[in-house]
Design a protein around this motif. Structure first.
Motif, short mmCIF file in Angstrom:
data_model
loop_
_atom_site.label_atom_id
_atom_site.label_comp_id
_atom_site.label_asym_id
_atom_site.label_seq_id
_atom_site.Cartn_x
_atom_site.Cartn_y
_atom_site.Cartn_z
N ALA A 60 -9.33 0.35 -0.90
CA ALA A 60 -8.65 0.49 -2.20
C ALA A 60 -9.66 0.57 -3.34
CB ALA A 60 -7.69 -0.67 -2.41
N ASP A 61 -10.74 -0.19 -3.23
CA ASP A 61 -11.75 -0.23 -4.30
C ASP A 61 -12.64 1.00 -4.31
OD1 ASP A 61 -10.79 -2.70 -5.09
OD2 ASP A 61 -12.30 -3.84 -3.99
N THR A 62 -12.96 1.51 -3.13
CA THR A 62 -13.93 2.62 -3.03
C THR A 62 -13.28 3.98 -2.86
OG1 THR A 62 -14.13 2.41 -0.62
CG2 THR A 62 -15.60 1.05 -1.99
N LYS B 66 -4.43 9.02 -7.96
CA LYS B 66 -3.05 8.69 -7.64
C LYS B 66 -2.67 7.26 -8.02
CE LYS B 66 -3.31 9.39 -3.22
NZ LYS B 66 -4.78 9.31 -3.18
N MET B 67 -1.37 7.00 -8.05
CA MET B 67 -0.85 5.67 -8.32
C MET B 67 -1.28 4.68 -7.24
SD MET B 67 3.14 4.41 -8.32
CE MET B 67 3.64 5.36 -9.75
N GLY B 68 -1.28 5.13 -6.00
CA GLY B 68 -1.61 4.25 -4.88
C GLY B 68 -2.23 5.02 -3.74
N GLN B 69 -2.27 4.39 -2.58
CA GLN B 69 -2.83 4.98 -1.37
C GLN B 69 -4.25 5.51 -1.58
OE1 GLN B 69 -0.53 7.12 1.44
NE2 GLN B 69 1.42 6.25 0.81
N ASP C 298 1.66 1.65 -3.19
CA ASP C 298 1.47 2.55 -2.05
C ASP C 298 2.78 3.15 -1.55
OD1 ASP C 298 -1.26 2.13 -2.05
OD2 ASP C 298 -1.24 0.71 -0.38
N VAL C 299 3.82 2.32 -1.42
CA VAL C 299 5.04 2.78 -0.74
C VAL C 299 5.93 3.63 -1.63
CG1 VAL C 299 4.97 0.72 0.73
CG2 VAL C 299 6.46 0.74 -1.28
N ARG C 300 5.62 3.71 -2.92
CA ARG C 300 6.45 4.53 -3.80
C ARG C 300 6.46 5.99 -3.38
NH1 ARG C 300 9.68 6.89 -5.62
NH2 ARG C 300 10.70 6.86 -7.66
N LEU C 301 5.37 6.42 -2.75
CA LEU C 301 5.26 7.81 -2.33
C LEU C 301 6.24 8.17 -1.21
CD1 LEU C 301 3.74 10.48 -2.67
CD2 LEU C 301 2.02 9.63 -1.07
N PHE C 302 6.65 7.19 -0.42
CA PHE C 302 7.51 7.48 0.74
C PHE C 302 8.83 8.12 0.34
CE2 PHE C 302 5.36 3.73 3.06
CZ PHE C 302 4.33 4.55 3.48
N ARG C 303 9.29 7.85 -0.87
CA ARG C 303 10.56 8.42 -1.33
C ARG C 303 10.39 9.83 -1.88
NH1 ARG C 303 12.74 3.77 -5.20
NH2 ARG C 303 10.65 2.88 -4.98
N ILE C 304 9.16 10.35 -1.83
CA ILE C 304 8.88 11.67 -2.40
C ILE C 304 8.47 12.68 -1.33
CG2 ILE C 304 7.37 12.93 -3.98
CD1 ILE C 304 7.21 10.36 -5.67
N TYR C 305 7.45 12.36 -0.51
CA TYR C 305 7.00 13.40 0.42
C TYR C 305 7.84 13.47 1.69
CZ TYR C 305 3.86 9.91 2.76
OH TYR C 305 3.31 8.83 3.42
N GLU C 306 7.63 14.55 2.45
CA GLU C 306 8.49 14.91 3.59
C GLU C 306 9.94 15.11 3.14
OE1 GLU C 306 7.64 15.57 6.67
OE2 GLU C 306 5.55 14.89 6.69
N GLY C 307 10.12 15.51 1.91
CA GLY C 307 11.46 15.71 1.35
C GLY C 307 11.89 14.49 0.56
N THR C 308 12.13 14.66 -0.74
CA THR C 308 12.54 13.53 -1.58
C THR C 308 13.87 12.94 -1.10
OG1 THR C 308 13.79 14.93 -3.10
CG2 THR C 308 11.44 14.60 -3.58
#
Length: 384
Positions: free
Chosen positions: A31-33, A201-204, A356-366
């Motif tokens: 996360a830091d690097t 990005k916000m996360g990941q 990190d998990v906010r992205l799950f509701r977006i990719y592979e179809g929102t």
């Protein structure tokens, strides 16, 4: 479908130990690097994680869908960035070639993807088109035995590390919608390809995305998947059900990790002379999370078994993706709430996972696209 329970147990135990002993201790460093240490990538290759879903004849492990989601439950109990590195090799980066590619295309690329020698990347989304993928503007114009590709792709996962791209481009400008789209296998070192700077990005952190720009990129006509024009969008749709189940399983595994962390914190944190886990409102958040995770896990396993039985699971896959990704977001929110002020601090994993998990509701179809798919399938079935 589980083919050999004993062999599967050995694999799952190896993944579980790898996650617990090597990945979790490096979460904060990554996360830091914004980089995954090369030694961990090498270990991923040794475990066969780049080839989980690629058939054994091409050097992969050839897991069934049920076996794959069980592995994903374990892989996901750490930062999602780790899985992202090998995820495309098991999903949309390889499955289009596997399903619709020629034998030469399969033999050329699948063994290299399975070993992790090559990282695959799927170039579909564009600055002006995301969910409406059938309207993409990237063009591929025939020129003798080649095509010339021009266009820009956006938010492309693993593009900075990719050795090969599956590129969706319009080969027939006279046909609107998906019927004029073809899928190309394009090597990273092909002249005319350039990359934008890595997205912030916000996360990941550690999972990289960037723009991929094609400027008069000349590729052989034989690089079309299956060597058939106009089949690209259909190829993409064929792999979506599998991808949505995989992401759903990842949502379950991450949610289980977040709940474990929240429960441990609640049992240790003292307020008013007792652990906050003894407070009923804290217990309600723990219980709701447990119940929703159980429901999502059951849905994913049921849909995976149906897919292994060769059933059409378009509706079920979208149901899983919708419910599991939304569930994961709710669990993340509760985990932060249970931690209280500490949950807002970066020293606790709850803060990082929340982003990190906010992205799950977006990719592979929102989530909204999943709702449309489910409802339209319902209407189609009712009219049949």
């Amino acid at each position: 479908m589980i083919r050999d329970q004993e062999t599967l147990n050995i694999l799952l135990d190896s993944i579980r130990r790898f996650v617990r002993e090597q990945l979790v201790p490096h979460e904060q460093q990554v996360a830091d690097t914004d980089e995954i240490p090369p030694a961990l990538v090498a270990r991923m290759r040794e475990l066969g994680l780049f080839g989980l879903s690629i058939p054994e004849q091409y050097g992969g492990l050839g897991l069934t869908m049920e076996e794959e989601v069980l592995a994903a439950f374990e892989i996901a109990r750490t930062s999602p960035a780790f899985r992202s590195l090998f995820g495309t090799n098991n999903g949309i980066g390889s499955q289009g070639i596997l399903i619709d590619g020629t034998e030469d295309q399969k033999n050329t690329w699948l063994p290299r993807m399975a070993s992790g020698e090559v990282v695959g990347s799927f170039a579909l989304t564009e600055p002006g088109y995301g969910s409406d993928a059938g309207s993409l503007a990237t063009s591929a114009v025939r020129d003798g035995d080649h095509y010339i590709i021009n266009g820009t792709k956006r938010y492309i996962t693993n593009a900075p590390e990719a050795g090969v791209f599956t590129v969706m481009a319009r080969t027939d400008g006279t046909r609107k919608g998906p019927s004029g789209v073809s899928a190309f296998i394009v090597e990273r070192n092909t002249p005319g390809i350039s990359l934008g700077k890595n997205d912030k990005k916000m996360g990941q952190q550690g999972a990289h995305t960037c723009d991929v720009i094609f400027e008069n990129c000349r590729v052989p006509a034989t690089s079309i998947i299956g060597r058939k024009e106009g089949q690209g969008f259909k190829t993409a749709m064929k792999v979506l059900d599998k991808g949505r189940l995989h992401i759903s399983a990842i949502c379950v595994g991450v949610a289980e990790r977040m709940l474990d962390d929240a429960l441990r914190y609640a049992m240790q944190r003292q307020q008013f002379g007792q652990p906050i886990a003894e407070f009923q409102l804290i217990q309600a958040m723990l219980a709701d999370s447990k119940a929703e995770i159980y429901a999502a896990r059951s849905m994913v396993l049921d849909a995976a078994r149906r897919r292994d039985n060769r059933e059409d699971i378009s509706t079920e896959a979208s149901c899983c993706k919708l419910f599991a990704s939304e569930m994961c977001g709710r669990v993340a929110d509760r985990a932060v709430q249970i931690h209280g002020g500490a949950g807002y601090m970066s020293e606790y994993a709850a803060e990082r996972f929340y982003r990190d998990v906010r992205l799950f509701r977006i990719y592979e179809g929102t989530s909204q696209i999943q709702q449309l798919v489910i409802a339209r399938n319902m209407i189609k079935a009712a009219e049949a």
